[in-house]
Scaffold this motif. Structure first.
Motif, PDB file in Angstrom:
ATOM      1  N   ASP A 183       0.857  -1.179   0.000  1.00 45.32           N
ATOM      2  CA  ASP A 183       0.000   0.000   0.000  1.00 45.32           C
ATOM      3  C   ASP A 183       0.897   1.235   0.000  1.00 45.32           C
ATOM      4  O   ASP A 183       1.447   1.604   1.031  1.00 45.32           O
ATOM      5  CB  ASP A 183      -0.894  -0.027   1.251  1.00 45.32           C
ATOM      6  CG  ASP A 183      -1.850   1.138   1.293  1.00 45.32           C
ATOM      7  OD1 ASP A 183      -2.143   1.706   0.208  1.00 45.32           O
ATOM      8  OD2 ASP A 183      -2.307   1.513   2.392  1.00 45.32           O
ATOM      9  N   ASN A 221       1.946   5.299  -0.657  1.00 47.21           N
ATOM     10  CA  ASN A 221       1.462   6.677  -0.711  1.00 47.21           C
ATOM     11  C   ASN A 221       1.694   7.154  -2.142  1.00 47.21           C
ATOM     12  O   ASN A 221       2.828   7.162  -2.600  1.00 47.21           O
ATOM     13  CB  ASN A 221       2.267   7.571   0.236  1.00 47.21           C
ATOM     14  CG  ASN A 221       1.889   7.374   1.669  1.00 47.21           C
ATOM     15  OD1 ASN A 221       0.755   7.579   2.052  1.00 47.21           O
ATOM     16  ND2 ASN A 221       2.845   6.948   2.485  1.00 47.21           N
ATOM     17  N   ARG A 275       3.078   4.206   5.560  1.00 46.31           N
ATOM     18  CA  ARG A 275       2.578   3.040   4.822  1.00 46.31           C
ATOM     19  C   ARG A 275       3.734   2.156   4.352  1.00 46.31           C
ATOM     20  O   ARG A 275       4.666   1.916   5.104  1.00 46.31           O
ATOM     21  CB  ARG A 275       1.692   3.480   3.664  1.00 46.31           C
ATOM     22  CG  ARG A 275       0.395   4.120   4.110  1.00 46.31           C
ATOM     23  CD  ARG A 275      -0.677   4.028   3.046  1.00 46.31           C
ATOM     24  NE  ARG A 275      -1.937   4.559   3.511  1.00 46.31           N
ATOM     25  CZ  ARG A 275      -2.462   5.690   3.083  1.00 46.31           C
ATOM     26  NH1 ARG A 275      -1.842   6.409   2.172  1.00 46.31           N
ATOM     27  NH2 ARG A 275      -3.609   6.102   3.564  1.00 46.31           N
ATOM     28  N   ASP A 276       3.709   1.687   3.086  1.00 46.91           N
ATOM     29  CA  ASP A 276       4.770   0.804   2.580  1.00 46.91           C
ATOM     30  C   ASP A 276       5.773   1.553   1.713  1.00 46.91           C
ATOM     31  O   ASP A 276       6.575   0.938   1.028  1.00 46.91           O
ATOM     32  CB  ASP A 276       4.159  -0.356   1.772  1.00 46.91           C
ATOM     33  CG  ASP A 276       3.372  -1.308   2.651  1.00 46.91           C
ATOM     34  OD1 ASP A 276       3.744  -1.451   3.838  1.00 46.91           O
ATOM     35  OD2 ASP A 276       2.393  -1.913   2.181  1.00 46.91           O
ATOM     36  N   LYS A 319       1.139   9.444   6.523  1.00 45.21           N
ATOM     37  CA  LYS A 319       1.542   8.160   7.107  1.00 45.21           C
ATOM     38  C   LYS A 319       2.600   7.506   6.232  1.00 45.21           C
ATOM     39  O   LYS A 319       2.556   7.630   5.011  1.00 45.21           O
ATOM     40  CB  LYS A 319       0.343   7.214   7.181  1.00 45.21           C
ATOM     41  CG  LYS A 319      -0.739   7.650   8.120  1.00 45.21           C
ATOM     42  CD  LYS A 319      -1.863   6.653   8.098  1.00 45.21           C
ATOM     43  CE  LYS A 319      -3.039   7.133   8.924  1.00 45.21           C
ATOM     44  NZ  LYS A 319      -4.191   6.257   8.794  1.00 45.21           N
TER      45      LYS A 319
END
Length: 160
Positions: free
Chosen positions: A72, A74, A111-112, A109
């Motif tokens: 996931d 950004n 995320r990945d 955030k």
């Protein structure tokens, strides 16, 4: 006017119906619950129950699955990065990384990782260190003389 003179408007409040107080009240005997059975009792929980027939949520077929290994990212467009550079939130001299974008308020955030997308116009010569980028973003970054380093995520070894 005094506090003890205050009252609701006529008809604004109504006394609750006291049930089960004799047949003369109009709500005696079964207290408006109909006759016997599960729903006449307290603590009824019949959501989705169809009287013994297979419920709809069990009759319908299941579809798809959840991939626990999906990434996931950004997704950030080049136009948004250019806005941050013009506003002075991103420094053109330092590489554009995940931490730099969070500090600049472009993303919230981690995320990945970050994927750069090619929407918008990039004018600043920037060095990117991100997880992924689209082909149009790669072309636009190299067109203004910038560089991009794609960070490879370590994959799990597949057991035989």
């Amino acid at each position: 006017m005094k506090l003890n003179d205050l009252s609701d408007n006529p008809g604004a409040s109504k006394n609750r119906m006291r049930v089960g107080r004799g047949i003369g009240s109009g709500k005696g005997k079964t207290a408006g619950r109909g006759v016997k059975g599960q729903k006449a009792r307290t603590g009824v929980a019949v959501k989705g129950f169809e009287g013994g027939q297979m419920p709809l949520h069990r009759r319908l077929p299941k579809r798809g699955f959840y991939n626990p290994f999906s990434t996931d990212y950004n997704e950030v467009n080049l136009g948004r990065i250019q806005q941050a550079v013009e506003a002075g939130k991103l420094d053109a001299a330092t590489p554009v990384t995940l931490e730099a974008l969070i500090a600049a308020g472009v993303i919230s955030k981690p995320r990945d990782g970050v994927k750069i997308l090619g929407n918008g116009k990039l004018e600043a010569k920037l060095a990117f260190e991100v997880a992924a980028a689209s082909k149009s973003a790669l072309a636009a970054i190299e067109a203004v003389g910038g560089s991009i380093k794609l960070l490879v995520v370590a994959e799990e070894p597949v057991s035989a």
